[in-house]
Design an enzyme around this catalytic site. Structure first.
Site, PDB file in Angstrom:
ATOM      1  N   GLY A  36       1.123  -0.919   0.183  1.00  0.00           N
ATOM      2  CA  GLY A  36      -0.027  -0.416  -0.004  1.00  0.00           C
ATOM      3  C   GLY A  36       1.049   1.225   0.200  1.00  0.00           C
ATOM      4  O   GLY A  36       0.527   2.083  -0.579  1.00  0.00           O
ATOM      5  N   HIS A  37       1.991   1.151   0.712  1.00  0.00           N
ATOM      6  CA  HIS A  37       2.812   2.509   0.830  1.00  0.00           C
ATOM      7  C   HIS A  37       3.611   2.523  -0.044  1.00  0.00           C
ATOM      8  O   HIS A  37       4.055   3.737  -0.898  1.00  0.00           O
ATOM      9  CB  HIS A  37       3.662   2.118   2.208  1.00  0.00           C
ATOM     10  CG  HIS A  37       3.095   2.414   3.664  1.00  0.00           C
ATOM     11  ND1 HIS A  37       3.693   1.503   4.332  1.00  0.00           N
ATOM     12  CD2 HIS A  37       2.653   2.790   3.969  1.00  0.00           C
ATOM     13  CE1 HIS A  37       3.034   1.296   6.051  1.00  0.00           C
ATOM     14  NE2 HIS A  37       2.155   2.637   5.736  1.00  0.00           N
ATOM     15  N   GLN A  61      -1.053  10.004  18.078  1.00  0.00           N
ATOM     16  CA  GLN A  61      -2.755   9.793  17.101  1.00  0.00           C
ATOM     17  C   GLN A  61      -2.288   8.590  18.007  1.00  0.00           C
ATOM     18  O   GLN A  61      -3.543   7.922  17.519  1.00  0.00           O
ATOM     19  CB  GLN A  61      -1.617   9.794  16.008  1.00  0.00           C
ATOM     20  CG  GLN A  61      -1.340   8.971  15.188  1.00  0.00           C
ATOM     21  CD  GLN A  61      -1.316   9.256  13.790  1.00  0.00           C
ATOM     22  OE1 GLN A  61      -0.541   9.284  13.899  1.00  0.00           O
ATOM     23  NE2 GLN A  61      -1.544   7.560  13.093  1.00  0.00           N
TER      24      GLN A  61
HETATM   25  O1  PAF Z   1      -1.336   6.808   7.702  1.00  0.00           O
HETATM   26  C1  PAF Z   1      -0.466   6.961   8.220  1.00  0.00           C
HETATM   27  O2  PAF Z   1       0.232   5.968   8.943  1.00  0.00           O
HETATM   28  C2  PAF Z   1      -0.713   8.210   9.617  1.00  0.00           C
HETATM   29  O3  PAF Z   1      -1.784   8.062  10.747  1.00  0.00           O
HETATM   30  C3  PAF Z   1      -0.262   8.765   9.372  1.00  0.00           C
HETATM   31  C4  PAF Z   1      -0.117   9.893   7.993  1.00  0.00           C
HETATM   32  C5  PAF Z   1       1.917   8.941   8.561  1.00  0.00           C
HETATM   33  C6  PAF Z   1       0.423  10.470  10.429  1.00  0.00           C
HETATM   34  O4  PAF Z   1       1.248   9.451  11.415  1.00  0.00           O
END
Ligand code: PAF
Length: 286
Positions: A36-37, A61
């Protein structure tokens, strides 16, 4: 492949690239990269002169009982994977440089942050917005690449960029899936063999919801019932939420029309997986 750890180093590399007239594409990640990345890196590398990938497990987060401490990581492997897909620069800031003593600021996108995932993850999107705003200020890219798997995250970050008149274009890219439909996620490694076998049920539930919408169902409560019925059949799946909502405001209207975001989160043991589909009312009718 360059690796930069300091904010000043990253800012300097970005200024230098902009000075040369280069276009910068940015893929923010928390590492432990998967297809995905890598699909985001492919796209960024295809559309820009300099592709920057950040790797930072953002403490802001995660809730107190979440997996911050155990979040999977393998920086060496990530760098090889990113380089092979066209990444030019990996930005790996330390928590102390992003959040030094005295750091007091937070970025919130009101209302959108409290829906769907935000209901059971209070503060999560504030953490996401705060880190992404800071990373964008340091990396200063022309384009930001996000995965559509985190649909709410993409919607919220687009809103933040628009509301704050930030000079970056946000590109939400398609979900990459395993052959059995499971959305790729760094958290999939937590699943036991049995949980892994059961995990595609989330996608199957969303597909059932999409089918009922395409056949003309307009009542979001009835669509939710259809999706929940699919999940009820799987013993190992514990529902967090599954909803049919308006993709603009994430609200559940009385009647749905046009595009509908079907999104859900399900626990398999101690692993919480999310997925979504963009569906359309009446798409299957002539
Ligand atoms: O989607 C993620 O992996 C995270 O929420 C992000 C956008 C890198 C922010 O830490």
């Amino acid at each position: 492949l360059r690796t930069i750890k300091s904010l000043s180093g990253m800012r300097g590399a970005s200024e230098e690239a902009r000075g040369r007239g280069s276009r910068i594409g940015f893929v923010p990640t928390m590492g432990f990269l998967h297809e995905g990345h890598l699909s985001l890196i492919d796209r960024a590398a295809g559309e820009n002169d300099l592709t920057v990938v950040s790797i930072f497990v953002n403490p802001l987060q995660f809730g107190p009982s979440e997996d911050f401490r155990s979040y999977p990581s393998d920086l060496k492997r990530d760098k090889v994977l990113a380089r092979d897909r066209g990444c030019d620069l990996v930005f790996v800031p330390a928590a102390e440089s992003l959040y030094p003593p005295g750091f007091r600021s937070a970025v919130r996108v009101k209302e959108l942050e409290n829906k769907l995932c935000g209901k059971t993850r209070p503060g999560h999107f504030e953490g996401v917005c705060t880190v992404v705003m800071k990373l964008l200020n340091v990396v200063s890219p022309h384009a930001l690449y996000l995965g559509q798997k985190d649909a709410q995250q993409a919607i919220i970050l687009k809103r933040m960029v628009k509301d704050m008149a930030m000079d970056v274009s946000v590109k939400a890219c398609p979900i990459v899936r395993e052959p059995d439909g499971l959305a790729m996620s760094s958290r999939n490694v937590y699943l036991t063999k049995q949980q892994r076998e059961q995990a595609p049920v989330l996608r199957q539930a969303l597909l059932a919801g999409a089918r009922s919408l395409s056949q003309g169902e307009t009542d979001p409560v009835r669509v939710r019932k259809v999706m929940r019925a699919v999940l009820r059949g799987k013993q190992g799946a514990r529902l967090d939420y599954i909803e049919a909502v308006d993709p603009e405001n994430l609200e559940r209207p009385r009647r749905m029309s046009g595009r509908v975001l079907l999104a859900g989160a399900v626990w398999f043991g101690r692993t919480r997986l999310i997925d979504n589909i963009m569906a359309k009312v009446g798409a299957g009718r002539r």
